[in-house]
Structure formats: structure tokens, C-alpha cells
Design a protein around this motif. Structure first.
Motif, PDB file in Angstrom:
ATOM      1  N   GLY A   2       0.804  -1.211   0.000  1.00 22.66           N
ATOM      2  CA  GLY A   2       0.000   0.000   0.000  1.00 22.66           C
ATOM      3  C   GLY A   2       0.833   1.256   0.000  1.00 22.66           C
ATOM      4  N   GLY A   3       2.125   1.164   0.328  1.00 16.36           N
ATOM      5  CA  GLY A   3       2.975   2.339   0.367  1.00 16.36           C
ATOM      6  C   GLY A   3       3.802   2.542  -0.881  1.00 16.36           C
ATOM      7  N   THR A   4       3.568   1.730  -1.915  1.00 19.04           N
ATOM      8  CA  THR A   4       4.364   1.830  -3.134  1.00 19.04           C
ATOM      9  C   THR A   4       3.571   2.535  -4.227  1.00 19.04           C
ATOM     10  OG1 THR A   4       5.610  -0.174  -2.612  1.00 19.04           O
ATOM     11  CG2 THR A   4       5.594   0.528  -4.912  1.00 19.04           C
ATOM     12  N   VAL A   5       4.198   3.519  -4.862  1.00 17.42           N
ATOM     13  CA  VAL A   5       3.580   4.239  -5.983  1.00 17.42           C
ATOM     14  C   VAL A   5       4.528   4.172  -7.168  1.00 17.42           C
ATOM     15  CG1 VAL A   5       2.504   6.374  -6.760  1.00 17.42           C
ATOM     16  CG2 VAL A   5       2.561   5.840  -4.321  1.00 17.42           C
ATOM     17  N   ARG A   6       3.990   3.866  -8.332  1.00 12.58           N
ATOM     18  CA  ARG A   6       4.790   3.787  -9.558  1.00 12.58           C
ATOM     19  C   ARG A   6       4.543   5.052 -10.377  1.00 12.58           C
ATOM     20  NH1 ARG A   6       1.853  -1.517 -11.273  1.00 12.58           N
ATOM     21  NH2 ARG A   6       0.220  -0.060 -10.613  1.00 12.58           N
ATOM     22  N   LEU A   7       5.616   5.781 -10.637  1.00 13.77           N
ATOM     23  CA  LEU A   7       5.530   7.088 -11.296  1.00 13.77           C
ATOM     24  C   LEU A   7       6.259   7.069 -12.634  1.00 13.77           C
ATOM     25  CD1 LEU A   7       4.968  10.228 -11.205  1.00 13.77           C
ATOM     26  CD2 LEU A   7       7.203  10.418 -10.056  1.00 13.77           C
ATOM     27  N   GLY A   8       5.649   7.655 -13.644  1.00 11.79           N
ATOM     28  CA  GLY A   8       6.311   7.867 -14.920  1.00 11.79           C
ATOM     29  C   GLY A   8       6.442   9.357 -15.184  1.00 11.79           C
ATOM     30  N   TRP A   9       7.523   9.765 -15.849  1.00 12.84           N
ATOM     31  CA  TRP A   9       7.727  11.202 -16.064  1.00 12.84           C
ATOM     32  C   TRP A   9       8.457  11.470 -17.370  1.00 12.84           C
ATOM     33  CZ3 TRP A   9      13.133  11.713 -15.685  1.00 12.84           C
ATOM     34  CH2 TRP A   9      13.779  10.766 -14.879  1.00 12.84           C
ATOM     35  N   ARG A  20      10.344  12.149   1.115  1.00 11.08           N
ATOM     36  CA  ARG A  20      11.118  11.360   2.079  1.00 11.08           C
ATOM     37  C   ARG A  20      11.011  11.925   3.479  1.00 11.08           C
ATOM     38  NH1 ARG A  20      15.010  10.979  -2.038  1.00 11.08           N
ATOM     39  NH2 ARG A  20      16.263  12.623  -1.085  1.00 11.08           N
ATOM     40  N   HIS A  21      10.850  13.247   3.593  1.00 10.31           N
ATOM     41  CA  HIS A  21      10.713  13.878   4.911  1.00 10.31           C
ATOM     42  C   HIS A  21       9.272  13.833   5.411  1.00 10.31           C
ATOM     43  CE1 HIS A  21      14.817  15.408   5.112  1.00 10.31           C
ATOM     44  NE2 HIS A  21      14.701  15.740   3.844  1.00 10.31           N
ATOM     45  N   SER A  22       8.303  14.107   4.511  1.00  5.87           N
ATOM     46  CA  SER A  22       6.909  14.195   4.955  1.00  5.87           C
ATOM     47  C   SER A  22       6.241  12.826   5.082  1.00  5.87           C
ATOM     48  CB  SER A  22       6.106  15.064   3.983  1.00  5.87           C
ATOM     49  OG  SER A  22       6.071  14.476   2.695  1.00  5.87           O
ATOM     50  N   ASP A  23       6.595  11.886   4.197  1.00  2.00           N
ATOM     51  CA  ASP A  23       5.956  10.572   4.186  1.00  2.00           C
ATOM     52  C   ASP A  23       7.000   9.500   3.902  1.00  2.00           C
ATOM     53  OD1 ASP A  23       2.822  11.033   4.207  1.00  2.00           O
ATOM     54  OD2 ASP A  23       3.698  12.580   2.918  1.00  2.00           O
ATOM     55  N   PRO A  24       7.868   9.214   4.862  1.00  2.00           N
ATOM     56  CA  PRO A  24       8.965   8.269   4.596  1.00  2.00           C
ATOM     57  C   PRO A  24       8.498   6.850   4.281  1.00  2.00           C
ATOM     58  CG  PRO A  24       8.833   8.838   6.937  1.00  2.00           C
ATOM     59  CD  PRO A  24       7.922   9.765   6.227  1.00  2.00           C
ATOM     60  N   ASN A  25       7.253   6.503   4.597  1.00  6.93           N
ATOM     61  CA  ASN A  25       6.763   5.151   4.323  1.00  6.93           C
ATOM     62  C   ASN A  25       6.202   4.997   2.905  1.00  6.93           C
ATOM     63  OD1 ASN A  25       7.382   4.148   6.894  1.00  6.93           O
ATOM     64  ND2 ASN A  25       5.466   4.945   7.734  1.00  6.93           N
ATOM     65  N   VAL A  26       6.120   6.105   2.168  1.00  7.17           N
ATOM     66  CA  VAL A  26       5.686   6.016   0.772  1.00  7.17           C
ATOM     67  C   VAL A  26       6.910   5.727  -0.089  1.00  7.17           C
ATOM     68  CG1 VAL A  26       4.675   7.243  -1.185  1.00  7.17           C
ATOM     69  CG2 VAL A  26       3.736   7.564   1.122  1.00  7.17           C
ATOM     70  N   HIS A  27       6.886   4.585  -0.745  1.00 15.33           N
ATOM     71  CA  HIS A  27       8.014   4.148  -1.572  1.00 15.33           C
ATOM     72  C   HIS A  27       7.667   4.398  -3.033  1.00 15.33           C
ATOM     73  CE1 HIS A  27      11.446   1.818  -2.856  1.00 15.33           C
ATOM     74  NE2 HIS A  27      10.664   1.033  -3.577  1.00 15.33           N
ATOM     75  N   VAL A  28       8.492   5.175  -3.726  1.00 17.83           N
ATOM     76  CA  VAL A  28       8.222   5.539  -5.120  1.00 17.83           C
ATOM     77  C   VAL A  28       9.188   4.805  -6.042  1.00 17.83           C
ATOM     78  CG1 VAL A  28       8.072   7.426  -6.795  1.00 17.83           C
ATOM     79  CG2 VAL A  28       7.390   7.812  -4.409  1.00 17.83           C
ATOM     80  N   ILE A  29       8.624   4.155  -7.050  1.00 19.54           N
ATOM     81  CA  ILE A  29       9.401   3.557  -8.133  1.00 19.54           C
ATOM     82  C   ILE A  29       9.099   4.377  -9.377  1.00 19.54           C
ATOM     83  CG2 ILE A  29       9.749   1.489  -9.540  1.00 19.54           C
ATOM     84  CD1 ILE A  29       8.650  -0.124  -7.149  1.00 19.54           C
ATOM     85  N   SER A  30      10.125   4.910 -10.036  1.00 19.33           N
ATOM     86  CA  SER A  30       9.848   5.803 -11.153  1.00 19.33           C
ATOM     87  C   SER A  30      10.632   5.421 -12.393  1.00 19.33           C
ATOM     88  CB  SER A  30      10.155   7.257 -10.774  1.00 19.33           C
ATOM     89  OG  SER A  30      11.540   7.538 -10.874  1.00 19.33           O
ATOM     90  N   ARG A  31      10.170   5.954 -13.516  1.00 19.95           N
ATOM     91  CA  ARG A  31      10.853   5.721 -14.782  1.00 19.95           C
ATOM     92  C   ARG A  31      10.555   6.869 -15.733  1.00 19.95           C
ATOM     93  NH1 ARG A  31       6.548   1.144 -16.795  1.00 19.95           N
ATOM     94  NH2 ARG A  31       6.269   2.006 -18.871  1.00 19.95           N
ATOM     95  N   GLU A  32      11.468   7.118 -16.656  1.00 16.70           N
ATOM     96  CA  GLU A  32      11.310   8.166 -17.659  1.00 16.70           C
ATOM     97  C   GLU A  32      10.671   7.588 -18.923  1.00 16.70           C
ATOM     98  OE1 GLU A  32      14.397   9.998 -20.753  1.00 16.70           O
ATOM     99  OE2 GLU A  32      14.922  10.490 -18.679  1.00 16.70           O
ATOM    100  N   GLY A  33       9.948   8.427 -19.645  1.00 15.80           N
ATOM    101  CA  GLY A  33       9.359   7.986 -20.912  1.00 15.80           C
ATOM    102  C   GLY A  33       8.753   9.164 -21.649  1.00 15.80           C
ATOM    103  N   GLY A  34       8.328   8.917 -22.872  1.00 16.36           N
ATOM    104  CA  GLY A  34       7.607   9.926 -23.640  1.00 16.36           C
ATOM    105  C   GLY A  34       6.140   9.934 -23.272  1.00 16.36           C
ATOM    106  N   THR A  35       5.442  11.010 -23.603  1.00 19.28           N
ATOM    107  CA  THR A  35       4.030  11.135 -23.239  1.00 19.28           C
ATOM    108  C   THR A  35       3.164  10.000 -23.789  1.00 19.28           C
ATOM    109  OG1 THR A  35       4.081  13.525 -22.866  1.00 19.28           O
ATOM    110  CG2 THR A  35       1.979  12.589 -23.547  1.00 19.28           C
ATOM    111  N   PRO A  36       3.267   9.617 -25.073  1.00 23.28           N
ATOM    112  CA  PRO A  36       2.414   8.507 -25.553  1.00 23.28           C
ATOM    113  C   PRO A  36       2.674   7.199 -24.813  1.00 23.28           C
ATOM    114  CG  PRO A  36       3.338   9.739 -27.405  1.00 23.28           C
ATOM    115  CD  PRO A  36       4.042  10.220 -26.178  1.00 23.28           C
TER     116      PRO A  36
END
Length: 310
Positions: free
Chosen positions: A94-101, A118-134
């Protein structure tokens, strides 16, 4: 129909095809042959007793049956991935969010938001990746990311034509600018006239596809001379610093420009605005997604996110 015989591999291949947009791109992303991808899709369609993907000249698109299977497959694959994360000692699912940018968001908004989170919500774990809009819009539809930062240019159409429409929020709207070598004659003033861009040498962001002229000022009435192409924003800016040509940049990238580069507005012709959009599927977001979205909004505005739930 009996879906108990459908393998997890087939479901992952199906999601990859939906996300990547073509069988070829999915095969490259997964390290499979295209024929192997085709076989997996054929097996799912046989089990479903219906065509799940509409094969079009510009790629694939989910049919009505395909949307049903994709929605259910996403639930199954997410649960399997969450189990793997738990077993490997990562934070609660429940604390993992997958982000694309998109690349332009990676220089400011994304790192600032993650640092604040990391300071406000240290239990939220973000996995991210870069990509194009489409590609990121397809990833949202496929359920492989939860949030996306997308770019939009006039006339500011929706990032895809799928239904239901993605939930979109404009984080910033800023003018497109020009990166000019500091020693270039165009760098002498406080702005560049669009008429002076004829005959210039350009550093483009991509050499193929719909982004073929990214980095070239839009609407020029002559054929641009593209002397270098580079996907990475920082590489493009360093090429500008070396005197290799001009490139376009969002005004937000000004602080990231290396020495030897001037970031200038362009006057004359239509005003070129660029929007940074926060996108997600149109359903109530989980609390970790809400927290990350708040951090991204705050970073885009240059403020500190409110730690209270929204």
C-alpha cells in the motif's frame, strides 16, 4: 472459457504489448522474439474466445473485450509483484507508488518532490521511470504505473483517445525558450526574434517518429538544419555550450543549464506554451498516490507540500 490455463508470462506479455503499443516494441522491452510475443497473445485470445487487440497500422489498441482482460490482468500481476516486494523486504504494498515522467520533469519537479516526500511521508516508496508522453499514457492504461507527468503543447489535446479519458491536472504552463551558446550573436540581447532563427543549426531531441523535430523552434518557414540529435536534455544543453547549435527548452530548465548557455525567450509568431500535466486513471486514488501527487504539485509550484491528507 477457462482462464486458469493462462500463464503469468502470457499476462505480462499482454500488458507489455498494450503499454508499448506494438508487438515489436513489446518484444524488445521483454527480450523476446516477436513471434514469441505473437504466440502468447494468440493463446490469450483463443482462451478469451475474442479478439483482445485491434491491429492497426500505427500499433495496437484494446478492444472492449481487451479492456476487460487488461483490467483483470493488472489486478493479478500487481498482486504477484506486491508479494515479491514483501518477500524481498521492501515497504508494504500500500505504500508503493509507480511514477512515470517526461524527461523535462526529471531535472526539477521529480527530484524535488521525492526529496520532500522522504521527509513528509517516509513510508511512501516511489518507483519511477522516464518515458515519452504517448508511452506513459499507455502505461497508465495498462496499469503498470499509477501516476504520470506528461507534456502537452498547443492545441493541448488529450494525451490519447481512449475511453474513459485520463484524469488530468495542469501543474505548470510556461513558455518554450531557446538555449543559445553564450558566444553566439543571438545571445547578445534579452530575447531572440523568431525571424532570426532562419538558417540556424539545430540540436534535436530525436531523429525519428513524432518527435523528429523536438528541439527545433516550431513553425519555422524553412527546412531546419539538424546537426546533432540527443535524447537527453543535459547532453543537448552541453552541445549548445560547446557552440554546436541551438535547441529549444522549457523555461523550467533554466537552472539546469551549464555555463556557456543562455536561456532566452523568443518573440514574434504564435506564443509557444508548454504544459506539465499530472495524469492518472479516472478512479479514486490510493492514499500513497494522493501523497505523491501533493508532493509533485508542491514541487511544480516551488513550495513545500502540506503533510496532512487531502
Amino acid at each position: 472459457m477457462d482462464f486458469t490455463d493462462v500463464s503469468l508470462t502470457a499476462l505480462r506479455v499482454f500488458r507489455a504489448v498494450v503499454e508499448q503499443g506494438t508487438f515489436t516494441a513489446a518484444a524488445a522491452a521483454l527480450g523476446y522474439t516477436q513471434s514469441a510475443v505473437s504466440r502468447q497473445i494468440a493463446s490469450i485470445e483463443r482462451t478469451a474466445g475474442a479478439e483482445l487487440l485491434e491491429r492497426r497500422r500505427d500499433g495496437v489498441r484494446l478492444t472492449a473485450a481487451g479492456r476487460v482482460v487488461m483490467r483483470r490482468a493488472t489486478v493479478v500481476l500487481d498482486e504477484i509483484d506486491a508479494t515479491a516486494r514483501e518477500l524481498s523486504g521492501l515497504p508494504e504494498p500500500g505504500g508503493t507508488v509507480r511514477l512515470g515522467w517526461v524527461p523535462s520533469a526529471g531535472t526539477t519537479v521529480v527530484p524535488y518532490a521525492l526529496a520532500a516526500l522522504r521527509h513528509s511521508d517516509p513510508n511512501v516508496h516511489v518507483i519511477s521511470r522516464e518515458g515519452g508522453t504517448p508511452a506513459l499514457a499507455r502505461a497508465l492504461r495498462a496499469g503498470s504505473i499509477d501516476l504520470a507527468l506528461l507534456s502537452s503543447a498547443p492545441p493541448f489535446r488529450a494525451p490519447d483517445g481512449e475511453s474513459p479519458p485520463l484524469a488530468l491536472e495542469t501543474l505548470t504552463e510556461r513558455a518554450l525558450c531557446l538555449a543559445v551558446p553564450a558566444a553566439h550573436p543571438l545571445a547578445r540581447g534579452d530575447f531572440v526574434d523568431v525571424a532570426d532563427l532562419r538558417g540556424q543549426r539545430w540540436i534535436a531531441g530525436s531523429s525519428s517518429g513524432a518527435d523528429g523535430l523536438m528541439g527545433v523552434w516550431p513553425g519555422l518557414d524553412d527546412r531546419p538544419e539538424i546537426v546533432h540529435t540527443a535524447r537527453d536534455w543535459l547532453a543537448r544543453l552541453h552541445l549548445v555550450a560547446a557552440g554546436c547549435g541551438l535547441t529549444t527548452v522549457p523555461s523550467s530548465l533554466g537552472p539546469a543549464a551549464p555555463p556557456g548557455v543562455r536561456i532566452l525567450p523568443v518573440r514574434g509568431g504564435p506564443q509557444e506554451q508548454r504544459r506539465l500535466l499530472l495524469a492518472r486513471l479516472p478512479r479514486p486514488p490510493a492514499e500513497p498516490v494522493v501523497r505523491l501527487a501533493a508532493a509533485l504539485r508542491a514541487a511544480a509550484l516551488g513550495t513545500t507540500p502540506d503533510p496532512s491528507p487531502s
